[in-house]
Motif scaffolding. Structure first.
Motif, PDB file in Angstrom:
ATOM      1  N   LYS A  76       6.747   9.533   9.919  1.00  0.00           N
ATOM      2  CA  LYS A  76       7.732   8.545  10.353  1.00  0.00           C
ATOM      3  C   LYS A  76       7.522   8.179  11.818  1.00  0.00           C
ATOM      4  N   GLN A  77       7.295   9.170  12.654  1.00  0.00           N
ATOM      5  CA  GLN A  77       7.068   8.909  14.071  1.00  0.00           C
ATOM      6  C   GLN A  77       5.798   8.095  14.274  1.00  0.00           C
ATOM      7  N   GLY A  78       4.755   8.410  13.495  1.00  0.00           N
ATOM      8  CA  GLY A  78       3.515   7.657  13.595  1.00  0.00           C
ATOM      9  C   GLY A  78       3.678   6.207  13.158  1.00  0.00           C
ATOM     10  N   PHE A  79       4.390   5.995  12.061  1.00  0.00           N
ATOM     11  CA  PHE A  79       4.619   4.639  11.564  1.00  0.00           C
ATOM     12  C   PHE A  79       5.423   3.827  12.578  1.00  0.00           C
ATOM     13  N   ASP A  80       6.456   4.433  13.143  1.00  0.00           N
ATOM     14  CA  ASP A  80       7.283   3.730  14.132  1.00  0.00           C
ATOM     15  C   ASP A  80       6.466   3.329  15.355  1.00  0.00           C
ATOM     16  N   GLU A  81       5.584   4.220  15.806  1.00  0.00           N
ATOM     17  CA  GLU A  81       4.740   3.904  16.954  1.00  0.00           C
ATOM     18  C   GLU A  81       3.766   2.775  16.629  1.00  0.00           C
ATOM     19  N   CYS A  82       3.202   2.802  15.433  1.00  0.00           N
ATOM     20  CA  CYS A  82       2.294   1.731  15.027  1.00  0.00           C
ATOM     21  C   CYS A  82       3.018   0.387  15.014  1.00  0.00           C
ATOM     22  N   MET A  83       4.243   0.383  14.520  1.00  0.00           N
ATOM     23  CA  MET A  83       5.028  -0.848  14.513  1.00  0.00           C
ATOM     24  C   MET A  83       5.384  -1.290  15.933  1.00  0.00           C
ATOM     25  N   ARG A  84       5.621  -0.352  16.806  1.00  0.00           N
ATOM     26  CA  ARG A  84       5.988  -0.699  18.192  1.00  0.00           C
ATOM     27  C   ARG A  84       4.862  -1.433  18.894  1.00  0.00           C
TER      28      ARG A  84
ATOM     29  N   LEU B 263       2.445  -3.085  17.535  1.00  0.00           N
ATOM     30  CA  LEU B 263       2.013  -4.244  16.755  1.00  0.00           C
ATOM     31  C   LEU B 263       2.741  -5.499  17.221  1.00  0.00           C
ATOM     32  N   GLU B 264       2.021  -6.599  17.326  1.00  0.00           N
ATOM     33  CA  GLU B 264       2.627  -7.865  17.714  1.00  0.00           C
ATOM     34  C   GLU B 264       3.604  -8.357  16.646  1.00  0.00           C
ATOM     35  N   PRO B 265       4.605  -9.148  17.026  1.00  0.00           N
ATOM     36  CA  PRO B 265       5.437  -9.815  16.017  1.00  0.00           C
ATOM     37  C   PRO B 265       4.555 -10.659  15.098  1.00  0.00           C
ATOM     38  N   ASP B 266       4.819 -10.603  13.807  1.00  0.00           N
ATOM     39  CA  ASP B 266       4.031 -11.264  12.769  1.00  0.00           C
ATOM     40  C   ASP B 266       2.665 -10.610  12.572  1.00  0.00           C
ATOM     41  N   GLY B 267       2.431  -9.482  13.235  1.00  0.00           N
ATOM     42  CA  GLY B 267       1.175  -8.761  13.048  1.00  0.00           C
ATOM     43  C   GLY B 267       1.184  -7.963  11.761  1.00  0.00           C
ATOM     44  N   LEU B 268       0.005  -7.471  11.373  1.00  0.00           N
ATOM     45  CA  LEU B 268      -0.152  -6.744  10.117  1.00  0.00           C
ATOM     46  C   LEU B 268      -0.490  -5.280  10.370  1.00  0.00           C
ATOM     47  N   LEU B 269       0.194  -4.400   9.652  1.00  0.00           N
ATOM     48  CA  LEU B 269      -0.109  -2.974   9.658  1.00  0.00           C
ATOM     49  C   LEU B 269      -0.742  -2.631   8.310  1.00  0.00           C
ATOM     50  N   VAL B 270      -1.964  -2.133   8.351  1.00  0.00           N
ATOM     51  CA  VAL B 270      -2.690  -1.747   7.129  1.00  0.00           C
ATOM     52  C   VAL B 270      -2.574  -0.232   6.980  1.00  0.00           C
ATOM     53  N   PHE B 271      -1.964   0.189   5.887  1.00  0.00           N
ATOM     54  CA  PHE B 271      -1.692   1.611   5.665  1.00  0.00           C
ATOM     55  C   PHE B 271      -2.485   2.123   4.473  1.00  0.00           C
ATOM     56  N   LYS B 272      -3.166   3.257   4.656  1.00  0.00           N
ATOM     57  CA  LYS B 272      -3.940   3.872   3.584  1.00  0.00           C
ATOM     58  C   LYS B 272      -3.376   5.253   3.276  1.00  0.00           C
ATOM     59  N   TRP B 273      -3.247   5.555   1.993  1.00  0.00           N
ATOM     60  CA  TRP B 273      -2.698   6.849   1.581  1.00  0.00           C
ATOM     61  C   TRP B 273      -3.381   7.329   0.314  1.00  0.00           C
TER      62      TRP B 273
ATOM     63  N   GLN C 176      -1.328  -0.887  -6.797  1.00  0.00           N
ATOM     64  CA  GLN C 176      -0.335  -0.033  -7.426  1.00  0.00           C
ATOM     65  C   GLN C 176      -0.949   0.927  -8.447  1.00  0.00           C
ATOM     66  N   ARG C 177      -2.248   1.123  -8.373  1.00  0.00           N
ATOM     67  CA  ARG C 177      -2.919   2.048  -9.284  1.00  0.00           C
ATOM     68  C   ARG C 177      -3.925   2.881  -8.511  1.00  0.00           C
ATOM     69  N   GLY C 178      -4.240   4.037  -9.092  1.00  0.00           N
ATOM     70  CA  GLY C 178      -5.216   4.908  -8.468  1.00  0.00           C
ATOM     71  C   GLY C 178      -4.585   5.849  -7.458  1.00  0.00           C
ATOM     72  N   LYS C 179      -5.326   6.873  -7.065  1.00  0.00           N
ATOM     73  CA  LYS C 179      -4.819   7.845  -6.102  1.00  0.00           C
ATOM     74  C   LYS C 179      -4.851   7.324  -4.679  1.00  0.00           C
ATOM     75  N   THR C 180      -5.891   6.569  -4.343  1.00  0.00           N
ATOM     76  CA  THR C 180      -5.995   6.018  -2.997  1.00  0.00           C
ATOM     77  C   THR C 180      -5.352   4.647  -2.973  1.00  0.00           C
ATOM     78  N   ARG C 181      -4.359   4.491  -2.107  1.00  0.00           N
ATOM     79  CA  ARG C 181      -3.559   3.268  -2.097  1.00  0.00           C
ATOM     80  C   ARG C 181      -3.659   2.576  -0.739  1.00  0.00           C
ATOM     81  N   TRP C 182      -3.741   1.264  -0.780  1.00  0.00           N
ATOM     82  CA  TRP C 182      -3.762   0.431   0.420  1.00  0.00           C
ATOM     83  C   TRP C 182      -2.529  -0.466   0.411  1.00  0.00           C
ATOM     84  N   LEU C 183      -1.798  -0.467   1.507  1.00  0.00           N
ATOM     85  CA  LEU C 183      -0.605  -1.294   1.621  1.00  0.00           C
ATOM     86  C   LEU C 183      -0.665  -2.096   2.923  1.00  0.00           C
ATOM     87  N   VAL C 184      -0.053  -3.272   2.907  1.00  0.00           N
ATOM     88  CA  VAL C 184       0.026  -4.122   4.099  1.00  0.00           C
ATOM     89  C   VAL C 184       1.497  -4.364   4.431  1.00  0.00           C
ATOM     90  N   PHE C 185       1.860  -4.093   5.677  1.00  0.00           N
ATOM     91  CA  PHE C 185       3.202  -4.373   6.188  1.00  0.00           C
ATOM     92  C   PHE C 185       3.098  -5.498   7.214  1.00  0.00           C
TER      93      PHE C 185
END
Length: 220
Positions: free
Chosen positions: A166-174, A176-186, A209-218
């Motif tokens: 959570k702390q890492g995600f919040d820092e990444c968002m901080r 990041l520019e407004p309208d910028g993209l955060l690419v998250f891998k899990w 939404q399938r597979g063990k390795t997931r890529w998401l964009v915020f």
């Protein structure tokens, strides 16, 4: 970093309450002995003291002059060995990690983790809104042998992994520019993605939404 920015970060860490409360404040144990009650009522000196007490120092292996002025448009907050990059020396990317390592894995493969900047993604020294894209690929393993090839390659999560991520995600968002993209891998090998997203409290824009390795964009 301005006084207002430091207060904002302290509020994010303590739970947005702005004062010390043992039951709800996440940083209570670190700051209660300093006698703080309200951030706005503190002097600049006290704010700096409290900020340093909570966030501490960070080791940097490169001069960051110019980084926050647009010379690097992309931040990889925990680059590891840069496994998924087509160009591992892409000049657009600032490669960051909290460790450096060079070793040979059990199968003979060479592993090199050598970031441009050595820094903890929970406490980054960049100004707010510094990057157009942030890549966040944190450790996904809660259990692995300390000296195992998995630990060397991917790192290991601490016991309090929900707070850590959570702390890492919040820092990444901080940063990041407004309208910028955060690419998250899990990778869901040990911890389901659903549990991780519950900690973020932020809905992704899109992702697979399938597979063990997931890529998401915020989007911010």
């Amino acid at each position: 970093m301005t006084r207002e920015q430091k207060i904002w970060r302290l509020r994010r860490r303590c739970g947005n309450i702005g004062y010390c409360d043992e039951k709800t404040c996440k940083i209570y144990a670190k700051c209660v002995n300093l006698g703080y009650t309200s951030f706005e009522q503190l002097s600049d000196e006290k704010i700096n003291e409290m900020y340093n007490e909570v966030f501490g120092g960070t080791q940097i292996t490169e001069n960051l002059t110019g980084v926050v002025k647009g010379k690097k448009r992309i931040l990889d907050a925990c680059c590891g060995s840069r496994m998924f990059y087509f160009d591992k020396k892409n000049p657009e990317v600032l490669y960051q990690d909290n460790r450096e390592l060079e070793t040979t894995l059990c199968d003979g493969r060479h592993l090199l983790i050598k970031p441009d900047v050595r820094m903890d993604f929970r406490n980054m020294k960049y100004e707010d809104n510094s990057f157009k894209v942030v890549v966040f690929d944190p450790p996904h393993l809660a259990h692995a042998g300390t000296g195992s090839w998995l630990a060397k390659k991917y790192g290991i999560l601490p016991k309090d992994w929900p707070t850590y991520l959570k702390q890492g995600f919040d820092e990444c968002m901080r940063v990041l520019e407004p309208d910028g993209l955060l690419v998250f891998k899990w990778n869901e090998d040990q911890i389901p993605l659903k549990k991780v997203l519950e900690q973020f409290g932020y809905k992704p824009l899109l992702g697979d939404q399938r597979g063990k390795t997931r890529w998401l964009v915020f989007i911010k």
